[in-house]
Design a protein around this motif. Structure first.
Motif, PDB file in Angstrom:
ATOM      1  N   LEU A 105     -28.321   4.609  -1.790  1.00 30.02           N
ATOM      2  CA  LEU A 105     -29.645   4.057  -1.484  1.00 30.02           C
ATOM      3  C   LEU A 105     -29.620   3.182  -0.237  1.00 30.02           C
ATOM      4  O   LEU A 105     -30.555   3.202   0.563  1.00 30.02           O
ATOM      5  CB  LEU A 105     -30.172   3.249  -2.672  1.00 30.02           C
ATOM      6  CG  LEU A 105     -30.569   4.036  -3.914  1.00 30.02           C
ATOM      7  CD1 LEU A 105     -31.085   3.085  -4.995  1.00 30.02           C
ATOM      8  CD2 LEU A 105     -31.603   5.103  -3.600  1.00 30.02           C
ATOM      9  N   HIS A 126     -29.394  11.418   1.670  1.00 27.04           N
ATOM     10  CA  HIS A 126     -30.215  11.266   0.460  1.00 27.04           C
ATOM     11  C   HIS A 126     -31.666  11.615   0.785  1.00 27.04           C
ATOM     12  O   HIS A 126     -32.247  11.102   1.736  1.00 27.04           O
ATOM     13  CB  HIS A 126     -30.108   9.825  -0.042  1.00 27.04           C
ATOM     14  CG  HIS A 126     -30.937   9.544  -1.245  1.00 27.04           C
ATOM     15  ND1 HIS A 126     -32.023   8.717  -1.195  1.00 27.04           N
ATOM     16  CD2 HIS A 126     -30.836   9.983  -2.522  1.00 27.04           C
ATOM     17  CE1 HIS A 126     -32.563   8.641  -2.405  1.00 27.04           C
ATOM     18  NE2 HIS A 126     -31.864   9.396  -3.226  1.00 27.04           N
ATOM     19  N   LYS A 127     -32.253  12.495  -0.020  1.00 23.75           N
ATOM     20  CA  LYS A 127     -33.646  12.897   0.167  1.00 23.75           C
ATOM     21  C   LYS A 127     -34.571  12.297  -0.887  1.00 23.75           C
ATOM     22  O   LYS A 127     -35.674  11.890  -0.568  1.00 23.75           O
ATOM     23  CB  LYS A 127     -33.784  14.428   0.155  1.00 23.75           C
ATOM     24  CG  LYS A 127     -33.043  15.132   1.290  1.00 23.75           C
ATOM     25  CD  LYS A 127     -33.397  14.583   2.641  1.00 23.75           C
ATOM     26  CE  LYS A 127     -34.605  15.232   3.244  1.00 23.75           C
ATOM     27  NZ  LYS A 127     -34.833  14.837   4.638  1.00 23.75           N
ATOM     28  N   GLU A 128     -34.131  12.287  -2.145  1.00 22.88           N
ATOM     29  CA  GLU A 128     -34.954  11.717  -3.206  1.00 22.88           C
ATOM     30  C   GLU A 128     -34.122  11.511  -4.466  1.00 22.88           C
ATOM     31  O   GLU A 128     -33.058  12.092  -4.617  1.00 22.88           O
ATOM     32  CB  GLU A 128     -36.172  12.598  -3.517  1.00 22.88           C
ATOM     33  CG  GLU A 128     -35.839  13.956  -4.102  1.00 22.88           C
ATOM     34  CD  GLU A 128     -37.082  14.791  -4.392  1.00 22.88           C
ATOM     35  OE1 GLU A 128     -37.939  14.332  -5.181  1.00 22.88           O
ATOM     36  OE2 GLU A 128     -37.185  15.905  -3.838  1.00 22.88           O
ATOM     37  N   THR A 129     -34.645  10.676  -5.332  1.00 18.08           N
ATOM     38  CA  THR A 129     -34.055  10.460  -6.647  1.00 18.08           C
ATOM     39  C   THR A 129     -35.139  10.717  -7.678  1.00 18.08           C
ATOM     40  O   THR A 129     -36.257  10.216  -7.542  1.00 18.08           O
ATOM     41  CB  THR A 129     -33.516   9.021  -6.789  1.00 18.08           C
ATOM     42  OG1 THR A 129     -32.498   8.810  -5.816  1.00 18.08           O
ATOM     43  CG2 THR A 129     -32.949   8.783  -8.183  1.00 18.08           C
ATOM     44  N   ILE A 130     -34.789  11.498  -8.683  1.00 18.96           N
ATOM     45  CA  ILE A 130     -35.731  11.836  -9.745  1.00 18.96           C
ATOM     46  C   ILE A 130     -35.197  11.249 -11.050  1.00 18.96           C
ATOM     47  O   ILE A 130     -34.079  11.571 -11.463  1.00 18.96           O
ATOM     48  CB  ILE A 130     -35.892  13.368  -9.862  1.00 18.96           C
ATOM     49  CG1 ILE A 130     -36.405  13.930  -8.534  1.00 18.96           C
ATOM     50  CG2 ILE A 130     -36.809  13.734 -11.025  1.00 18.96           C
ATOM     51  CD1 ILE A 130     -36.274  15.436  -8.402  1.00 18.96           C
ATOM     52  N   ILE A 185     -29.931  12.774  -8.209  1.00 18.72           N
ATOM     53  CA  ILE A 185     -29.882  12.422  -6.792  1.00 18.72           C
ATOM     54  C   ILE A 185     -29.910  13.721  -6.007  1.00 18.72           C
ATOM     55  O   ILE A 185     -29.054  14.592  -6.208  1.00 18.72           O
ATOM     56  CB  ILE A 185     -28.604  11.618  -6.467  1.00 18.72           C
ATOM     57  CG1 ILE A 185     -28.556  10.341  -7.297  1.00 18.72           C
ATOM     58  CG2 ILE A 185     -28.522  11.314  -4.974  1.00 18.72           C
ATOM     59  CD1 ILE A 185     -27.215   9.635  -7.255  1.00 18.72           C
TER      60      ILE A 185
END
Length: 183
Positions: free
Chosen positions: A58, A119-123, A133
């Motif tokens: 992050l 890193h593109k997104e975290t769900i 991740i």
């Protein structure tokens, strides 16, 4: 429950914090999510306790996925110990850091297959608090002799291992390679 799904990939995830202190962690939850753009996902446990790898991802946006070689399973497994935030698992477990232009996270020099990601997104998976991740591949570092004529990675030749459960490491063995099938 950790072994019921069968063999999983065995990877060392390399990160660094904002002060460039490296971190290395074993993950067996890495999976291909798509090819255009090239996306890879991995699951991390809930953040109810400190998660240095996730925090570093992050903070910096970069991380690496490094296949675990058969000769490095003991040292790789040692990376799963709960080291404090000021201890580099690279140093504590005997791995060398390697940096590549365009990726601020460290690679494992000893790995035959290395992937750099942003890193593109975290769900969030609400049912149990785990996190998916999602990263986009920005660097691939693989020895040419590990690729066949169709650019498939020879994981057996690479001596990449698999994990079952939390602490069982296995050799890969090819049974057969089949061509494209038709109905």
């Amino acid at each position: 429950m950790n072994s019921i799904t069968g063999f999983k990939s065995a990877n060392l995830i390399g990160t660094a914090n904002k002060n460039k202190l490296s971190n290395l962690a074993v993950f067996s939850t890495v999976t291909h999510l798509g090819s255009n753009p090239p996306l890879i996902g991995m699951i991390t446990r809930p953040t109810t306790v400190p998660r240095h790898t996730y925090d570093n991802i992050l903070t910096t946006g970069h991380y690496t996925i490094n296949h675990i070689h058969a000769s490095h399973t003991k040292a790789a497994h040692q990376c799963s110990a709960k080291y404090d935030v000021d201890t580099s698992e690279f140093k504590a477990c005997g791995f060398q850091e390697e940096y590549v232009e365009g990726c601020t996270a460290p690679f494992v020099k000893e790995a035959n297959i290395k992937i750099g990601l942003i890193h593109k997104e975290t769900i969030e998976i609400k049912t149990n608090g785990t996190l998916l991740i999602v990263g986009e591949v920005i660097v691939i570092n693989i020895h040419e002799e590990l690729l066949d004529t169709e650019m498939n990675v020879d994981l057996v030749k690479a001596e990449t291992v698999a994990i079952s459960g939390l602490n069982n490491y296995h050799h890969a063995q090819l049974i057969e390679s089949y061509g494209k099938v038709q109905p």
